[in-house]
Design a protein around this motif. Structure first.
Motif, mmCIF file in Angstrom:
data_model
loop_
_atom_site.group_PDB
_atom_site.id
_atom_site.type_symbol
_atom_site.label_atom_id
_atom_site.label_comp_id
_atom_site.label_asym_id
_atom_site.label_seq_id
_atom_site.Cartn_x
_atom_site.Cartn_y
_atom_site.Cartn_z
ATOM 1 N N LEU A 1 0.824 -1.210 0.000
ATOM 2 C CA LEU A 1 0.000 0.000 0.000
ATOM 3 C C LEU A 1 0.856 1.257 0.000
ATOM 4 N N ASN A 2 1.971 1.237 0.728
ATOM 5 C CA ASN A 2 2.873 2.393 0.724
ATOM 6 C C ASN A 2 3.452 2.626 -0.675
ATOM 7 N N LEU A 3 3.827 1.555 -1.344
ATOM 8 C CA LEU A 3 4.372 1.685 -2.700
ATOM 9 C C LEU A 3 3.309 2.171 -3.680
ATOM 10 N N ALA A 4 2.078 1.677 -3.551
ATOM 11 C CA ALA A 4 1.000 2.121 -4.440
ATOM 12 C C ALA A 4 0.723 3.614 -4.249
ATOM 13 N N ARG A 5 0.756 4.073 -3.005
ATOM 14 C CA ARG A 5 0.559 5.509 -2.755
ATOM 15 C C ARG A 5 1.706 6.322 -3.340
ATOM 16 N N ARG A 6 2.916 5.777 -3.244
ATOM 17 C CA ARG A 6 4.076 6.475 -3.807
ATOM 18 C C ARG A 6 3.927 6.584 -5.327
ATOM 19 N N ALA A 7 3.410 5.537 -5.947
ATOM 20 C CA ALA A 7 3.200 5.577 -7.396
ATOM 21 C C ALA A 7 2.189 6.656 -7.769
ATOM 22 N N ARG A 8 1.137 6.783 -6.980
ATOM 23 C CA ARG A 8 0.142 7.826 -7.251
ATOM 24 C C ARG A 8 0.744 9.223 -7.086
ATOM 25 N N ARG A 9 1.602 9.379 -6.081
ATOM 26 C CA ARG A 9 2.223 10.693 -5.862
ATOM 27 C C ARG A 9 3.131 11.072 -7.034
ATOM 28 N N VAL A 10 3.813 10.099 -7.593
ATOM 29 C CA VAL A 10 4.693 10.372 -8.735
ATOM 30 C C VAL A 10 3.893 10.955 -9.898
ATOM 31 N N LEU A 11 2.677 10.447 -10.115
ATOM 32 C CA LEU A 11 1.863 10.882 -11.246
ATOM 33 C C LEU A 11 1.053 12.140 -10.954
ATOM 34 N N GLY A 12 0.760 12.396 -9.682
ATOM 35 C CA GLY A 12 -0.049 13.566 -9.350
ATOM 36 C C GLY A 12 -1.509 13.354 -9.678
ATOM 37 N N GLU A 13 -2.248 14.426 -9.734
ATOM 38 C CA GLU A 13 -3.704 14.352 -9.924
ATOM 39 C C GLU A 13 -4.099 14.064 -11.361
ATOM 40 N N HIS A 14 -3.247 14.382 -12.314
ATOM 41 C CA HIS A 14 -3.623 14.244 -13.727
ATOM 42 C C HIS A 14 -3.020 12.972 -14.323
ATOM 43 N N ARG A 15 -3.252 11.867 -13.668
ATOM 44 C CA ARG A 15 -2.713 10.602 -14.147
ATOM 45 C C ARG A 15 -3.658 9.972 -15.168
ATOM 46 N N PRO A 16 -3.114 9.151 -16.084
ATOM 47 C CA PRO A 16 -3.964 8.477 -17.079
ATOM 48 C C PRO A 16 -4.987 7.563 -16.411
ATOM 49 N N ALA A 17 -6.117 7.400 -17.062
ATOM 50 C CA ALA A 17 -7.197 6.590 -16.496
ATOM 51 C C ALA A 17 -6.746 5.147 -16.258
ATOM 52 N N VAL A 18 -5.916 4.603 -17.149
ATOM 53 C CA VAL A 18 -5.480 3.219 -16.975
ATOM 54 C C VAL A 18 -4.617 3.079 -15.730
ATOM 55 N N ALA A 19 -3.805 4.108 -15.428
ATOM 56 C CA ALA A 19 -2.966 4.063 -14.227
ATOM 57 C C ALA A 19 -3.839 4.065 -12.979
ATOM 58 N N ASP A 20 -4.879 4.873 -12.994
ATOM 59 C CA ASP A 20 -5.779 4.959 -11.843
ATOM 60 C C ASP A 20 -6.491 3.618 -11.603
ATOM 61 N N ALA A 21 -7.014 3.037 -12.677
ATOM 62 C CA ALA A 21 -7.752 1.770 -12.551
ATOM 63 C C ALA A 21 -6.816 0.643 -12.109
#
Length: 417
Positions: free
Chosen positions: A240-260
């Protein structure tokens, strides 16, 4: 390169295919060592190949070399009836490496034909290196990881060799991205072999290379891949910590496939952390994202090499249900529709379904499925599958197991991978 006239054509007409390879290699400013790494051969083996003259050749070697150097097959005797096969043992490691190299090169050859990017001082090599990694991924579905790993190690060394000789920062970034993808695949192979320490090392290297490439999407993807690995290894908090870190790298405007996709990774992390409520919520978000992607019908951006679909979310839900001991999650899905495709992935999903049956008290059904998965694990010599089989067996604790389990134990007892 002009193959129609000059020394290359003369060497071909004389049947000196080694000299054809040597001239083509030198024209591309490639060392014998670099070509050897691409083909799964040593530098000395390449030297002997180039000096073989008009003697007989191994057609697997010729196929691999011709595809890698973009030599028309006829010039090395592969399309005009002049081929001669050297007899080699199928279980010889050098022969296996050569066959794998030839298969990869042949798979990649049709899309290597376009001229190199004139802005790429590496000679356009970053793109074919990525294509080679993709070809190895396709082979993974039908080839034991233990056979692929050595060839992939050589592929990574080739990327490193080319990168060291590159002076342009832009080209170094392209090669770092190619190296990141190859390292991630090496991590997958180590995981399939049951070598978790090496898998973590490769995944960490993939993240580092993605950062060097300056590619935020690739960095997030590799970080999420490591998170997925940790979730399957039972390390929910780390996942979960790594998944959150991945989201932080992309920021709010991440591609839909990355979010899903990251939502599915988080679902696995919550399942490993024994939190069914948050796992279910993450799966719901992931399914909604996957359905939207399916409706858009847009291909996923690289580094996603496969589409992310609702079926993949359904398979993830089965895995989460197996981890949480919730048979209703496992057996509610259309499991027959999901157990298709890649043999090794299918076996792992079958084991999750077996775990669901076991949690629901259906012991005979569970071990019938586990036996099927074990067949696949042994066929592909997959340490990951066999260890997962053992995990399913450990989950049944009884002092008087039924005959189907005793028979299964007898078979499992003699398995060493």
């Amino acid at each position: 390169m002009d193959f129609q006239t000059g020394p290359i054509r003369d060497a071909s007409r004389a049947g000196d295919y080694g000299h054809v390879i040597e001239l083509s290699r030198k024209a591309r400013q490639m060392t014998q060592a670099a070509l050897g790494q691409a083909l799964g051969l040593s530098q000395s083996a390449v030297s002997r190949l180039e000096k073989r003259g008009s003697a007989s050749y191994n057609t697997d070697v010729l196929t691999a070399a011709a595809a890698h150097l973009q030599i028309p097959p006829a010039l090395v005797g592969l399309a005009d009836g002049r081929t001669s096969q050297v007899q080699t043992r199928d279980d010889d490691p050098m022969h296996r490496r050569t066959v794998l190299g030839g298969a990869v090169a042949a798979m990649a050859a049709p899309i290597l034909a376009p001229a190199p990017d004139t802005h790429d001082a590496t000679g356009g090599q970053a793109t074919p290196l990525r294509l080679t990694t993709s070809a190895y991924r396709r082979l993974d579905g039908t080839t034991p990881s233990r056979d692929l790993a050595e060839a992939v190690d050589g592929h990574i060394r080739l990327i490193q060799t080319i990168t060291r000789s590159t002076t342009s920062d832009a080209d170094r970034a392209r090669l770092a991205a190619a190296g990141s993808e190859a390292a991630s695949f090496a991590g997958w192979l180590a995981w399939d072999k049951g070598d978790h320490g090496s898998a973590r090392s490769w995944y960490g290297g993939a993240i580092k290379a993605a950062r060097t490439a300056g590619n935020a999407l690739l960095t997030a993807y590799q970080t999420g891949t490591l998170a997925q690995f940790e979730a399957h290894a039972g390390n929910g908090v780390e996942a979960l910590n790594l998944a959150r870190r991945a989201r932080r790298v992309l920021g709010e405007h991440r591609p839909a496939v990355a979010d899903a996709w990251l939502s599915s990774v988080e679902a696995l992390g919550y399942a490993a952390a024994a939190d069914p409520h948050r796992s279910d919520r993450a799966l719901t978000a992931s399914r909604a994202g996957a359905e939207a992607l399916t409706a858009d019908q847009e291909p996923p951006p690289w580094p996603w090499v496969f589409s992310f679909t609702p079926d993949k979310v359904a398979a993830c839900r089965i895995t989460c249900g197996a981890r949480l001991g919730l048979p209703e999650w496992v057996l509610a899905e259309d499991v027959e529709a999901l157990t298709t495709g890649h043999a090794k992935q299918r076996a792992l999903l079958v084991l999750d379904i077996a775990a669901g049956h076991l949690a629901g008290g259906r012991v005979e059904a569970a071990f019938a499925l586990a036996s099927r998965a074990l067949d696949t694990g042994l066929q592909y010599r997959s340490g990951r599958i066999v260890e997962r089989v053992r995990g399913v067996r450990r989950s049944l604790t009884t002092t008087s197991p039924p005959k189907v389990v005793r028979d299964f134990d007898e078979r499992l007892h003699g398995v060493y991978l």
